[in-house]
Design a protein around this motif. Sequence first.
Motif, PDB file in Angstrom:
ATOM      1  N   LEU A 629      53.590 107.656  62.416  1.00 32.68           N
ATOM      2  CA  LEU A 629      52.165 107.659  62.107  1.00 32.68           C
ATOM      3  C   LEU A 629      51.668 109.085  61.884  1.00 32.68           C
ATOM      4  CD1 LEU A 629      50.668 105.005  64.581  1.00 32.68           C
ATOM      5  CD2 LEU A 629      50.873 104.811  62.094  1.00 32.68           C
ATOM      6  N   LEU A 630      52.071 109.996  62.751  1.00 35.75           N
ATOM      7  CA  LEU A 630      51.640 111.381  62.623  1.00 35.75           C
ATOM      8  C   LEU A 630      52.212 112.045  61.373  1.00 35.75           C
ATOM      9  CD1 LEU A 630      50.606 110.899  65.496  1.00 35.75           C
ATOM     10  CD2 LEU A 630      51.473 113.153  66.121  1.00 35.75           C
ATOM     11  N   MET A 631      53.295 111.509  60.864  1.00 37.77           N
ATOM     12  CA  MET A 631      53.894 112.052  59.642  1.00 37.77           C
ATOM     13  C   MET A 631      53.320 111.404  58.388  1.00 37.77           C
ATOM     14  SD  MET A 631      57.876 112.328  60.912  1.00 37.77           S
ATOM     15  CE  MET A 631      58.477 112.933  59.339  1.00 37.77           C
ATOM     16  N   GLY A 632      52.331 110.490  58.592  1.00 35.78           N
ATOM     17  CA  GLY A 632      51.639 109.921  57.445  1.00 35.78           C
ATOM     18  C   GLY A 632      52.058 108.534  57.040  1.00 35.78           C
ATOM     19  N   ALA A 638      55.303 101.883  59.994  1.00 37.42           N
ATOM     20  CA  ALA A 638      55.670 102.650  61.189  1.00 37.42           C
ATOM     21  C   ALA A 638      56.038 101.744  62.349  1.00 37.42           C
ATOM     22  CB  ALA A 638      54.525 103.574  61.596  1.00 37.42           C
ATOM     23  N   GLY A 639      55.364 100.599  62.486  1.00 36.59           N
ATOM     24  CA  GLY A 639      55.652  99.698  63.595  1.00 36.59           C
ATOM     25  C   GLY A 639      54.734  98.505  63.592  1.00 36.59           C
ATOM     26  N   SER A 640      55.260  97.375  64.022  1.00 33.21           N
ATOM     27  CA  SER A 640      54.488  96.137  64.039  1.00 33.21           C
ATOM     28  C   SER A 640      53.731  95.974  65.353  1.00 33.21           C
ATOM     29  CB  SER A 640      55.434  94.946  63.839  1.00 33.21           C
ATOM     30  OG  SER A 640      54.790  93.738  64.137  1.00 33.21           O
ATOM     31  N   LYS A 645      53.545  95.835  73.670  1.00 29.93           N
ATOM     32  CA  LYS A 645      53.104  95.236  74.921  1.00 29.93           C
ATOM     33  C   LYS A 645      51.596  95.031  74.908  1.00 29.93           C
ATOM     34  CE  LYS A 645      53.570  95.951  79.923  1.00 29.93           C
ATOM     35  NZ  LYS A 645      54.093  96.879  80.960  1.00 29.93           N
ATOM     36  N   ASP A 646      50.868  96.050  74.425  1.00 30.74           N
ATOM     37  CA  ASP A 646      49.422  95.952  74.232  1.00 30.74           C
ATOM     38  C   ASP A 646      49.111  96.487  72.846  1.00 30.74           C
ATOM     39  OD1 ASP A 646      46.448  97.125  76.051  1.00 30.74           O
ATOM     40  OD2 ASP A 646      46.679  96.045  74.160  1.00 30.74           O
ATOM     41  N   PRO A 647      48.878  95.614  71.858  1.00 35.26           N
ATOM     42  CA  PRO A 647      48.669  96.071  70.478  1.00 35.26           C
ATOM     43  C   PRO A 647      47.518  97.056  70.309  1.00 35.26           C
ATOM     44  CG  PRO A 647      49.053  93.710  70.542  1.00 35.26           C
ATOM     45  CD  PRO A 647      48.885  94.147  71.966  1.00 35.26           C
ATOM     46  N   GLN A 648      46.534  97.008  71.206  1.00 36.34           N
ATOM     47  CA  GLN A 648      45.400  97.921  71.071  1.00 36.34           C
ATOM     48  C   GLN A 648      45.756  99.355  71.444  1.00 36.34           C
ATOM     49  OE1 GLN A 648      42.301  96.144  73.462  1.00 36.34           O
ATOM     50  NE2 GLN A 648      41.665  94.764  71.807  1.00 36.34           N
ATOM     51  N   ALA A 649      46.887  99.544  72.131  1.00 37.12           N
ATOM     52  CA  ALA A 649      47.266 100.890  72.561  1.00 37.12           C
ATOM     53  C   ALA A 649      47.545 101.815  71.387  1.00 37.12           C
ATOM     54  CB  ALA A 649      48.477 100.822  73.486  1.00 37.12           C
ATOM     55  N   ILE A 650      47.847 101.237  70.207  1.00 35.44           N
ATOM     56  CA  ILE A 650      48.169 102.076  69.048  1.00 35.44           C
ATOM     57  C   ILE A 650      46.914 102.546  68.319  1.00 35.44           C
ATOM     58  CG2 ILE A 650      48.316 100.331  67.216  1.00 35.44           C
ATOM     59  CD1 ILE A 650      50.930 103.070  67.954  1.00 35.44           C
ATOM     60  N   ASP A 651      45.767 101.946  68.623  1.00 35.96           N
ATOM     61  CA  ASP A 651      44.550 102.268  67.880  1.00 35.96           C
ATOM     62  C   ASP A 651      44.143 103.730  68.013  1.00 35.96           C
ATOM     63  OD1 ASP A 651      42.952  99.025  68.502  1.00 35.96           O
ATOM     64  OD2 ASP A 651      44.353  99.691  66.949  1.00 35.96           O
ATOM     65  N   PHE A 652      44.336 104.303  69.199  1.00 33.99           N
ATOM     66  CA  PHE A 652      43.993 105.713  69.369  1.00 33.99           C
ATOM     67  C   PHE A 652      44.730 106.574  68.355  1.00 33.99           C
ATOM     68  CE2 PHE A 652      45.328 109.875  70.767  1.00 33.99           C
ATOM     69  CZ  PHE A 652      44.118 110.480  71.056  1.00 33.99           C
ATOM     70  N   PHE A 653      46.001 106.282  68.145  1.00 40.31           N
ATOM     71  CA  PHE A 653      46.815 107.119  67.268  1.00 40.31           C
ATOM     72  C   PHE A 653      46.407 106.953  65.813  1.00 40.31           C
ATOM     73  CE2 PHE A 653      49.578 108.679  70.504  1.00 40.31           C
ATOM     74  CZ  PHE A 653      49.529 107.697  71.484  1.00 40.31           C
ATOM     75  N   LEU A 654      45.954 105.770  65.456  1.00 40.30           N
ATOM     76  CA  LEU A 654      45.432 105.576  64.103  1.00 40.30           C
ATOM     77  C   LEU A 654      44.183 106.424  63.879  1.00 40.30           C
ATOM     78  CD1 LEU A 654      45.863 101.690  63.807  1.00 40.30           C
ATOM     79  CD2 LEU A 654      47.263 103.457  62.701  1.00 40.30           C
ATOM     80  N   THR A 660      42.561 114.023  62.155  1.00 43.36           N
ATOM     81  CA  THR A 660      43.280 115.284  62.305  1.00 43.36           C
ATOM     82  C   THR A 660      43.979 115.600  60.997  1.00 43.36           C
ATOM     83  OG1 THR A 660      43.631 114.827  64.641  1.00 43.36           O
ATOM     84  CG2 THR A 660      44.999 116.533  63.661  1.00 43.36           C
ATOM     85  N   THR A 661      43.571 116.664  60.349  1.00 46.74           N
ATOM     86  CA  THR A 661      44.125 117.011  59.039  1.00 46.74           C
ATOM     87  C   THR A 661      45.080 118.193  59.091  1.00 46.74           C
ATOM     88  OG1 THR A 661      42.219 118.427  58.602  1.00 46.74           O
ATOM     89  CG2 THR A 661      42.102 116.134  57.839  1.00 46.74           C
ATOM     90  N   ASP A 662      45.025 118.954  60.194  1.00 45.61           N
ATOM     91  CA  ASP A 662      45.854 120.149  60.285  1.00 45.61           C
ATOM     92  C   ASP A 662      46.534 120.184  61.641  1.00 45.61           C
ATOM     93  OD1 ASP A 662      47.026 122.626  59.961  1.00 45.61           O
ATOM     94  OD2 ASP A 662      45.255 123.707  60.671  1.00 45.61           O
TER      95      ASP A 662
END
Length: 667
Positions: A629-632, A638-640, A645-654, A660-662
């Motif tokens: 995800l961080l690599m774009g 990136a992952g289903s 375990k908790d699908p909402q845990a990925i929302d922060f990273f999205l 974050t652009t730099d």
Amino acid sequence: MSVKEGQLLWTPSAEFANNSNVSQYIDWLRSKEIVDCADYQELWRWSVDHVEAFWGSLWDYFEIQSDTPYDQVVTSLEMKPGNEWFTGSRINFAEHVMRHLKAGKPALHHLSEIQQLETVAGDELAANIRKVATAMRKLGVEPGDSVCCLMPNIPETVVAMLAAISIGAVWSNAAPEFGNQTILDRFTQIKPKLLFVADGYPFGGKTFKRSEEIKAIVAALDDCLEQVVYLPYLEPENQAAPVPSILWQSLLEGEDPGADNFKFERVAHDHPLWVLFSSGTTGLPKAIVHSHVGALMELTKCMSFHMDLKPDSVGFFYTTTGWMMFNAVIGMMLTGSAVVLYDGNPAYPQPDLLWKMAADSGTTLFGASPTYVQGMQKLGVEPGKLYDMSKLTTILVGGAPSTPETFEWFYQSVNPDLWVTSQSGGTEIVSGFVGATPTQPVHAGEIQTRMLGMDIESWSDEGKPLIGEVGELVCKTPFPSMPIYFLNDTQGERYHSAYFDDFPGVWRHGDFIKINERGGCYIYGRSDSTLNRYGVRIGTAEIYRTVDLIPEIADSLVVCIELPNGNFFMPMFVQMAAGHELTEELVAKINSELRTNGSPRHVPDKIQVVPQVPYTLTGKKMEVPVRKLLMGWPLEKAGSRDIMKDPQAIDFFLDYVATTTDYSLDS
């Protein structure tokens, strides 16, 4: 003072070592004048230098039952896909489990959030397996047909599995807590003729009914599915199935032909046994097919020599039916050992639940992940003070790299006289590459040895063996439980690219390993989630070992990404313990600990608070998807969410990626 990596923690008594299965095997080899080995390390060296002699000796030692003798042990000694083992033989995996099921002798102990601890005797289990197998034959299930299962970690799943295997059907599990798409990503590749389903599962004091999901899954399998068997597990009194089906109970009310009249389908050496799946973080999961003979030989060896299970043993590992460890638990029964099943939250309604279950069931081998142990540490649980752990002799820590502190906790909080083992392998081989031997001492954080028949080395990127340095885990000689093929990989391209592209003629597993002078092994996480700091490779386990000891931090995840300008950005995401905040002082403390215990390269470029660290359903931190995800990469590549375990845990990273652009020290 904290225990140091490699510190001696335990030495087996002469009685413990001499009575072990591996010592008995060494004596047998000597008596048959096959080879005279002074100790385990000599035995390991012989097993990898004389592949055919080693595996052929196990066929005789374990008295493998076959309709016909085998022609040759293996068709080629080259490490490559397509090798065939024990050609000409005809065997059945389930038969070798069921020959140990005896009248009055416990075979299964089982507990769940909705059922009390109960015991199933061997004769009862065997009768139920024969009944279900006979019913399946009447339903038209034939050798080679696919049978899938969507049920929890309960005795009915064991019965269904061994019944299907006993008649030559090809088996596959999925856990009922999986999302629909994850299940269909698996089952649509298999195209099952028959499907076992349960109405739901309990977890953490709640029940999760799956009627709507069952409808959708059955509808999606309409082109292949001929029959559904329905188990009302959550609500036994409610037998109204959501889809046309046969009730589980009706199978048990059928005929038991008896042990003397039941015919096991002994199948060819290359007949598929089951289909297992990789974690599936990107794309469709790999559908990995093993043979009866391959899994039988490997699991019998592993459970006998590396876990030292015997007919009077009781083995347990906390798992779900969606993880290969469920299949491995069934493999424990190949030794005559009883096994313990648990369905539910391992810390509900009390954090020491599994330890009480272990004491009540007389568990001799207790297995869980390092994450579970860390939870026990932080909660202050001391099982040895709460329960009678006198029958417990062996600890198996698996699923992720273990730390020295994990080992130390068992000796301090459970029993000072324990054989604490850490083992590492994979779904692809349904076993381990490196593991334990009851004849050698235990050192903190160290996996004792390379397993028999596994010619494991640590290699540099240039393909040179390393001692005392971290490198790629490779295996140089073939072994029976290599996949016979992947489904829908007709040319074998996916199989080959997964393990053989980097080092032709050598299996590259994708783990970082260090092997020391005495043969002890350390796993440092997946090499595809490597922390590469300006050419120096760091395993994530090195970071977590330090951060796990900081009480203000509940959990953490670290990744490293390469930047276009040749630089690197390594952020660490931390989940705070209750009542704590990430202050400048705490950041300084974390960095100082990492610098002291590791090196300046272990210090992250940025520490960021997250609501929750994302995990897969099998309890692995989602380092690779977060890194992608961080690599774009988009989330769908990136992952289903279905494997989380908790699908909402990925929302922060999205959100983090979107804002974050730099990637820099000030980002």
